[in-house]
Enzyme design. Structure first.
Site, mmCIF file in Angstrom:
data_model
loop_
_atom_site.group_PDB
_atom_site.id
_atom_site.type_symbol
_atom_site.label_atom_id
_atom_site.label_comp_id
_atom_site.label_asym_id
_atom_site.label_seq_id
_atom_site.Cartn_x
_atom_site.Cartn_y
_atom_site.Cartn_z
ATOM 1 N N ARG A 1 -50.122 0.000 84.083
ATOM 2 C CA ARG A 1 -50.811 -0.743 84.367
ATOM 3 C C ARG A 1 -49.323 -2.267 84.428
ATOM 4 O O ARG A 1 -49.851 -3.249 84.628
ATOM 5 C CB ARG A 1 -51.589 -1.407 82.990
ATOM 6 N N GLU B 1 -47.008 3.225 81.526
ATOM 7 C CA GLU B 1 -45.687 1.722 82.657
ATOM 8 C C GLU B 1 -47.451 1.875 84.083
ATOM 9 O O GLU B 1 -46.825 0.594 84.702
ATOM 10 C CB GLU B 1 -44.841 2.467 82.864
ATOM 11 N N ASP C 1 -45.956 4.601 77.937
ATOM 12 C CA ASP C 1 -46.279 6.027 79.594
ATOM 13 C C ASP C 1 -47.056 5.139 79.897
ATOM 14 O O ASP C 1 -48.628 5.199 80.584
ATOM 15 C CB ASP C 1 -46.621 6.976 78.045
ATOM 16 N N ASP D 1 -47.790 10.457 90.863
ATOM 17 C CA ASP D 1 -48.725 9.482 89.822
ATOM 18 C C ASP D 1 -48.027 8.074 91.583
ATOM 19 O O ASP D 1 -48.262 6.705 90.859
ATOM 20 C CB ASP D 1 -48.008 8.805 88.870
ATOM 21 N N LYS E 1 -50.634 2.089 93.439
ATOM 22 C CA LYS E 1 -49.184 2.255 92.383
ATOM 23 C C LYS E 1 -48.256 3.204 92.804
ATOM 24 O O LYS E 1 -49.142 4.621 93.454
ATOM 25 C CB LYS E 1 -50.592 3.318 91.218
ATOM 26 N N LYS F 1 -43.476 12.540 77.463
ATOM 27 C CA LYS F 1 -44.547 13.403 77.725
ATOM 28 C C LYS F 1 -44.395 14.504 77.219
ATOM 29 O O LYS F 1 -43.659 14.772 77.665
ATOM 30 C CB LYS F 1 -45.521 13.735 79.209
ATOM 31 N N ASP G 1 -44.337 10.408 86.818
ATOM 32 C CA ASP G 1 -43.811 9.629 85.242
ATOM 33 C C ASP G 1 -43.861 10.549 84.172
ATOM 34 O O ASP G 1 -44.497 11.997 84.354
ATOM 35 C CB ASP G 1 -45.227 9.017 85.337
HETATM 36 N N1 BES Z 1 -49.970 8.347 85.757
HETATM 37 C C1 BES Z 1 -50.368 8.635 83.717
HETATM 38 C C2 BES Z 1 -52.028 8.805 84.098
HETATM 39 C C3 BES Z 1 -52.361 10.655 84.397
HETATM 40 C C4 BES Z 1 -52.736 11.012 83.915
HETATM 41 C C5 BES Z 1 -52.994 10.683 85.700
HETATM 42 C C6 BES Z 1 -52.606 12.315 84.202
HETATM 43 C C7 BES Z 1 -53.022 12.180 86.364
HETATM 44 C C8 BES Z 1 -52.619 13.281 84.909
HETATM 45 C C9 BES Z 1 -50.529 7.128 83.182
HETATM 46 O O1 BES Z 1 -49.024 6.764 83.279
HETATM 47 C C10 BES Z 1 -50.606 7.565 82.345
HETATM 48 O O2 BES Z 1 -49.311 8.148 81.244
HETATM 49 N N2 BES Z 1 -51.219 6.586 80.867
HETATM 50 C C11 BES Z 1 -51.143 7.154 79.691
HETATM 51 C C12 BES Z 1 -52.137 5.444 79.304
HETATM 52 C C13 BES Z 1 -52.240 6.399 77.900
HETATM 53 C C14 BES Z 1 -50.486 6.060 77.361
HETATM 54 C C15 BES Z 1 -52.886 4.605 76.780
HETATM 55 C C16 BES Z 1 -52.097 8.193 79.022
HETATM 56 O O3 BES Z 1 -53.685 8.363 79.628
HETATM 57 O O4 BES Z 1 -52.383 9.191 78.708
HETATM 58 ZN ZN ZN Z 2 -48.396 7.233 85.368
HETATM 59 ZN ZN ZN Z 3 -47.550 7.426 82.181
#
Ligand code: BES
Ligand code: ZN
Ligand code: ZN
Length: 498
Positions: free
Chosen positions: A351, A349, A347, A288, A265, A277, A270
């Site tokens: 996947r 993104e 968010d 990220d 990734k 966020k 992000d």
């Molecule tokens: N990059 C984030 C995941 C992340 C969160 C990495 C905290 C490191 C620390 C990812 O893109 C994300 O935002 N995932 C969301 C998914 C949700 C919307 C299903 C998450 O984990 O909140």
């Molecule tokens: Zn992310």
């Molecule tokens: Zn994200």
């Protein structure tokens, strides 16, 4: 820092500092430390007898020799209980001793690579060098003030006595340096801010690696990925002014070798996009792209160690930002696999871009696919910052990863890919939604990815926790860790054809 190997005996070797190691409460000193002790009129054994140096794990004690030894100083470092010793502790001890020496302002040191039963000289030398170099890593690129206060060790000498021993030590040194250099490269990319480490910079870095090591490279810009049908990657990339890059780097050691796809990734920042966020800790989201950084590092090592593989590194790189052109919740995307996805959160993104990257990797008919992604906050909640979430559809590949993890100390913990949870990804309007429930968030993220690997043996490493850390570990300073490089390199080094 220059590390060299020389023939010599510790008690006769002139240097700024001689580094020696001892186990806890060892009543009899062995090997080099015993020779130094004899030459030093029993000073070390007396210290230990009186309990002034116990040999506890990572204990460090510095002594001045005042002309009683050719070395100006001696640093004793503890290795803890003999029965509990392993290479992970050894790497930690190398790092802690190195940090002690650096912080004391000493610029040069020497040490005999000790001999411990059950570990070879090559392993001990490689692990020492790895622990030392990774523990001494600093990210100072953007510090302009008081640069003269930055401390660095200039030279280290590894001592061996016999010619054969010196050869083994030299071999371990070379491997340790190659691996550490790649981990530090990955750390630099993760620590680099997103206004520097853009998708374009990642693409340039990949291009530079390709050129230097004679690898194949393809870099698709967003309009090309659109023509190819990567609707998910395009959707994420189109919200940003910074051009997205879909990077494919290929290393091939020869004809007929197994193909392994490494998918990383590469979100260089992000923000969450339209599903923005909270601002607290948002600065961390420059990490990220840690998955992509790990893939680049691994590919570099694969070349330098001439590992017998055909590796395909697939790194979709883009920012995830909100704008008038950004994709939105409710949008329906057509992925490269032709399957459609309803966006619930912009968010989620990672996947999305990975779905197209995984599908793309299938073109190479890989024997196995490993993806690395800072995919979910849920994985951080489940496992914290010191453990990678491990998911997969193939028992033997999962086991290989677990074995590699045991050797490198990059911890993994197996998580279930529960079929039942697939229901959470059902959409009224499309084939899938990109978000399920909050509960089991890491598992649902992994299940989403599983829809894009067909029947190919695949492992997903959720590195959201370990990608960067606030609390340092023995040879992992705060900040970007370069996690995944050592794990993947070990996986490849130990790979045996079925
Ligand atoms: N990059 C984030 C995941 C992340 C969160 C990495 C905290 C490191 C620390 C990812 O893109 C994300 O935002 N995932 C969301 C998914 C949700 C919307 C299903 C998450 O984990 O909140
Ligand atoms: Zn992310
Ligand atoms: Zn994200």
């Amino acid at each position: 820092m220059k590390i060299k190997v020389e023939k010599g005996r510790s008690e006769k070797f002139p240097c700024e500092l001689l580094l020696l190691f001892s186990f806890e409460s060892s009543d009899k000193l062995e090997g080099s430390i015993q020779n130094v002790d004899l030459e030093w009129k029993g000073f070390i054994s007396a210290l230990m007898k009186q309990g002034d140096f116990k040999g506890e794990l990572f204990e460090c004690r510095l002594f001045y020799t005042h002309g009683t030894l050719p070395a100006k100083r001696v640093l004793l470092t503890g290795l803890g209980k003999k029965g509990e010793f392993d290479l992970e502790k050894w790497r930690g001890a190398a790092s802690r001793a190195g940090q002690y020496i650096r912080d004391a302002g000493i610029k040069q040191f020497a040490l005999p690579i000790p001999k411990f039963d059950s570990f070879s000289e090559v392993e001990l030398s490689e692990s020492f060098v790895t622990g030392l170099l990774l523990g001494l890593y600093q990210f100072n690129e953007f510090k302009t003030l008081e640069r003269d206060k930055i401390k660095e060790i200039g030279e280290v000498t590894l001592l061996g006595e016999k010619d054969e021993e010196i050869r083994w030590i030299g071999e371990g040194l070379r491997t340790g340096e190659i691996i550490s250099e790649a981990v530090c490269m990955a750390r630099d990319l993760v620590n680099g801010p997103s206004n520097q480490v853009t998708p374009t910079l990642l693409a340039d870095k990949a291009r530079q690696i390709a050129k230097e090591y004679g690898m194949e490279i393809q870099i698709f810009d967003v309009s090309e990925t659109e023509t190819m049908g990567m609707g998910a990657f395009v959707a994420v990339a189109k919200g940003s002014q910074e051009p997205g890059k879909f990077i494919v780097l290929e290393y091939n050691k020869g004809k007929g070798l197994e193909t392994i796809a490494l998918v990383g990734k590469g979100i260089t920042f992000d923000s969450g996009g339209i599903s923005i966020k909270p601002s607290e800790s948002m600065e961390r989201m420059k990490d990220d792209m840690s998955g992509a950084a790990a893939v680049l590092g691994t590919m570099q090592v694969a070349y330098k160690l001439q590992l017998p593989f055909h590796l395909v590194g697939v790194m979709p790189a883009t920012e995830n930002l909100p704008s008038g052109k950004a994709y939105k919740p409710g949008d329906i995307l057509k992925t490269l696999s032709k399957q459609t996805v309803e966006v619930i959160s912009t968010d989620a993104e990672g996947r999305l871009i990975l779905s197209d990257a995984l599908t793309y990797s299938l073109r190479y008919k890989p024997k196995a696919i490993v993806d690395l992604a800072t995919l979910t906050g849920a994985c951080v909640i489940a496992l914290g910052n010191d453990v990678i979430g491990l998911f997969g559809n193939d028992e033997s590949l999962l086991k290989r990863i677990e074995e590699a993890s045991g050797k490198t100390g990059e911890k993994v913990w197996r998580m279930p890919l529960l079929d039942e949870y697939s229901d959470h990804l059902k959409s009224d309007a499309a084939d899938f939604r990109n978000v399920g429930t909050r509960a089991a968030g890491a598992i649902i993220g992994a299940i989403f990815l599983s829809k894009f690997v067909e029947k190919i043996p695949w492992v997903h490493l959720d590195i959201a926790g370990p990608a960067s850390i606030d609390k340092e570990r023995p040879y992992v300073p705060r900040g970007g860790t370069g996690v995944g490089v050592r794990l993947l390199v070990q996986l490849l080094r130990d790979w045996k054809k079925d």
